[in-house]
Scaffold this motif. Sequence first.
Motif, PDB file in Angstrom:
ATOM      1  N   PRO A   1       0.820  -1.206   0.000  1.00 57.78           N
ATOM      2  CA  PRO A   1       0.000   0.000   0.000  1.00 57.78           C
ATOM      3  C   PRO A   1       0.861   1.266   0.000  1.00 57.78           C
ATOM      4  CG  PRO A   1       0.136  -0.827   2.233  1.00 57.78           C
ATOM      5  CD  PRO A   1       0.868  -1.823   1.341  1.00 57.78           C
ATOM      6  N   PHE A   2       0.211   2.380  -0.305  1.00 56.65           N
ATOM      7  CA  PHE A   2       0.868   3.683  -0.245  1.00 56.65           C
ATOM      8  C   PHE A   2      -0.043   4.642   0.501  1.00 56.65           C
ATOM      9  CE2 PHE A   2      -1.501   3.343  -4.155  1.00 56.65           C
ATOM     10  CZ  PHE A   2      -2.105   4.570  -4.344  1.00 56.65           C
ATOM     11  N   ALA A   3       0.582   5.618   1.165  1.00 61.59           N
ATOM     12  CA  ALA A   3      -0.171   6.577   1.972  1.00 61.59           C
ATOM     13  C   ALA A   3      -0.636   7.744   1.115  1.00 61.59           C
ATOM     14  CB  ALA A   3       0.679   7.076   3.131  1.00 61.59           C
ATOM     15  N   VAL A   4      -1.853   8.201   1.370  1.00 59.85           N
ATOM     16  CA  VAL A   4      -2.413   9.354   0.670  1.00 59.85           C
ATOM     17  C   VAL A   4      -3.098  10.263   1.685  1.00 59.85           C
ATOM     18  CG1 VAL A   4      -2.788   8.135  -1.515  1.00 59.85           C
ATOM     19  CG2 VAL A   4      -4.611   8.177   0.193  1.00 59.85           C
ATOM     20  N   THR A   5      -3.221  11.531   1.307  1.00 61.52           N
ATOM     21  CA  THR A   5      -3.991  12.457   2.134  1.00 61.52           C
ATOM     22  C   THR A   5      -5.130  13.006   1.284  1.00 61.52           C
ATOM     23  OG1 THR A   5      -2.652  14.379   1.539  1.00 61.52           O
ATOM     24  CG2 THR A   5      -1.984  13.139   3.512  1.00 61.52           C
ATOM     25  N   ARG A   6      -6.225  13.293   1.935  1.00 61.18           N
ATOM     26  CA  ARG A   6      -7.381  13.854   1.241  1.00 61.18           C
ATOM     27  C   ARG A   6      -7.018  15.155   0.548  1.00 61.18           C
ATOM     28  NH1 ARG A   6     -10.516  17.732   2.887  1.00 61.18           N
ATOM     29  NH2 ARG A   6      -9.972  17.483   5.070  1.00 61.18           N
ATOM     30  N   LYS A   7      -6.267  15.981   1.238  1.00 59.76           N
ATOM     31  CA  LYS A   7      -5.903  17.289   0.693  1.00 59.76           C
ATOM     32  C   LYS A   7      -5.157  17.150  -0.633  1.00 59.76           C
ATOM     33  CE  LYS A   7      -3.566  21.561   2.008  1.00 59.76           C
ATOM     34  NZ  LYS A   7      -2.862  22.281   3.066  1.00 59.76           N
ATOM     35  N   LYS A   8      -4.182  16.265  -0.679  1.00 61.97           N
ATOM     36  CA  LYS A   8      -3.390  16.080  -1.901  1.00 61.97           C
ATOM     37  C   LYS A   8      -4.249  15.484  -3.015  1.00 61.97           C
ATOM     38  CE  LYS A   8       0.920  14.981  -1.724  1.00 61.97           C
ATOM     39  NZ  LYS A   8       2.228  14.303  -1.589  1.00 61.97           N
ATOM     40  N   LEU A   9      -5.062  14.478  -2.695  1.00 63.18           N
ATOM     41  CA  LEU A   9      -5.888  13.850  -3.729  1.00 63.18           C
ATOM     42  C   LEU A   9      -6.936  14.811  -4.270  1.00 63.18           C
ATOM     43  CD1 LEU A   9      -6.367  10.259  -2.276  1.00 63.18           C
ATOM     44  CD2 LEU A   9      -5.007  10.928  -4.273  1.00 63.18           C
ATOM     45  N   MET A  10      -7.505  15.624  -3.387  1.00 62.58           N
ATOM     46  CA  MET A  10      -8.494  16.598  -3.860  1.00 62.58           C
ATOM     47  C   MET A  10      -7.832  17.637  -4.765  1.00 62.58           C
ATOM     48  SD  MET A  10     -11.049  17.109  -0.603  1.00 62.58           S
ATOM     49  CE  MET A  10     -12.073  18.315  -1.450  1.00 62.58           C
ATOM     50  N   ALA A  11      -6.622  18.038  -4.441  1.00 63.27           N
ATOM     51  CA  ALA A  11      -5.909  19.009  -5.278  1.00 63.27           C
ATOM     52  C   ALA A  11      -5.571  18.403  -6.643  1.00 63.27           C
ATOM     53  CB  ALA A  11      -4.642  19.480  -4.577  1.00 63.27           C
ATOM     54  N   TYR A  12      -5.029  17.178  -6.652  1.00 62.85           N
ATOM     55  CA  TYR A  12      -4.660  16.534  -7.922  1.00 62.85           C
ATOM     56  C   TYR A  12      -5.878  16.252  -8.800  1.00 62.85           C
ATOM     57  CZ  TYR A  12       0.157  15.467  -6.359  1.00 62.85           C
ATOM     58  OH  TYR A  12       1.453  15.524  -5.941  1.00 62.85           O
ATOM     59  N   SER A  13      -6.973  15.844  -8.177  1.00 64.14           N
ATOM     60  CA  SER A  13      -8.153  15.444  -8.952  1.00 64.14           C
ATOM     61  C   SER A  13      -9.080  16.609  -9.261  1.00 64.14           C
ATOM     62  CB  SER A  13      -8.929  14.364  -8.204  1.00 64.14           C
ATOM     63  OG  SER A  13      -9.439  14.870  -6.980  1.00 64.14           O
ATOM     64  N   ARG A  14      -8.843  17.761  -8.639  1.00 63.10           N
ATOM     65  CA  ARG A  14      -9.674  18.956  -8.797  1.00 63.10           C
ATOM     66  C   ARG A  14     -11.097  18.729  -8.285  1.00 63.10           C
ATOM     67  NH1 ARG A  14      -5.387  21.486  -9.322  1.00 63.10           N
ATOM     68  NH2 ARG A  14      -4.701  22.409 -11.257  1.00 63.10           N
ATOM     69  N   ILE A  15     -11.223  17.848  -7.294  1.00 63.89           N
ATOM     70  CA  ILE A  15     -12.514  17.657  -6.630  1.00 63.89           C
ATOM     71  C   ILE A  15     -12.579  18.694  -5.518  1.00 63.89           C
ATOM     72  CG2 ILE A  15     -13.903  16.109  -5.203  1.00 63.89           C
ATOM     73  CD1 ILE A  15     -12.701  13.764  -6.780  1.00 63.89           C
ATOM     74  N   ALA A  16     -13.620  19.530  -5.550  1.00 64.03           N
ATOM     75  CA  ALA A  16     -13.716  20.640  -4.602  1.00 64.03           C
ATOM     76  C   ALA A  16     -14.512  20.290  -3.346  1.00 64.03           C
ATOM     77  CB  ALA A  16     -14.352  21.849  -5.281  1.00 64.03           C
ATOM     78  N   SER A  17     -15.373  19.301  -3.438  1.00 64.93           N
ATOM     79  CA  SER A  17     -16.256  18.959  -2.330  1.00 64.93           C
ATOM     80  C   SER A  17     -15.721  17.765  -1.540  1.00 64.93           C
ATOM     81  CB  SER A  17     -17.649  18.626  -2.876  1.00 64.93           C
ATOM     82  OG  SER A  17     -18.410  17.936  -1.922  1.00 64.93           O
ATOM     83  N   ILE A  18     -15.620  17.931  -0.225  1.00 62.41           N
ATOM     84  CA  ILE A  18     -15.170  16.825   0.632  1.00 62.41           C
ATOM     85  C   ILE A  18     -16.154  15.657   0.541  1.00 62.41           C
ATOM     86  CG2 ILE A  18     -14.747  16.127   3.032  1.00 62.41           C
ATOM     87  CD1 ILE A  18     -13.604  18.946   3.509  1.00 62.41           C
TER      88      ILE A  18
END
Length: 98
Positions: free
Chosen positions: A46-63
């Motif tokens: 596995p690899f670690a991810v953060t919501r903040k980074k994934l939302m920025a990369y994917s351009r998803i604005a809504s939590i």
Amino acid sequence: MSIHNKAADYSKLVRRMGADSRMLATHVSLFTALFVCWQHGGFTSPFAVTRKKLMAYSRIASIATYHKCIKELDAFGYIRYQPSYHPIRGSLVYWPPG
């Protein structure tokens, strides 16, 4: 496994998503962000991810949209997601085997 094989596997999964009527553009965008994080982590699983980074990369604005999409990617078998509920440590994502 070489980078070319990993990219081919990613491409195959994205094509599978294209044929999956449950998938929306936000799912594909988040999956692409996950691939980038997996790549940055040296393709370890596995690899670690953060919501903040994934939302920025994917351009998803809504939590809420982010949480819905990541849970559905897990439920639909595209990834395995293990949330940590810890703001710094990050959650674990298991990339699907070839």
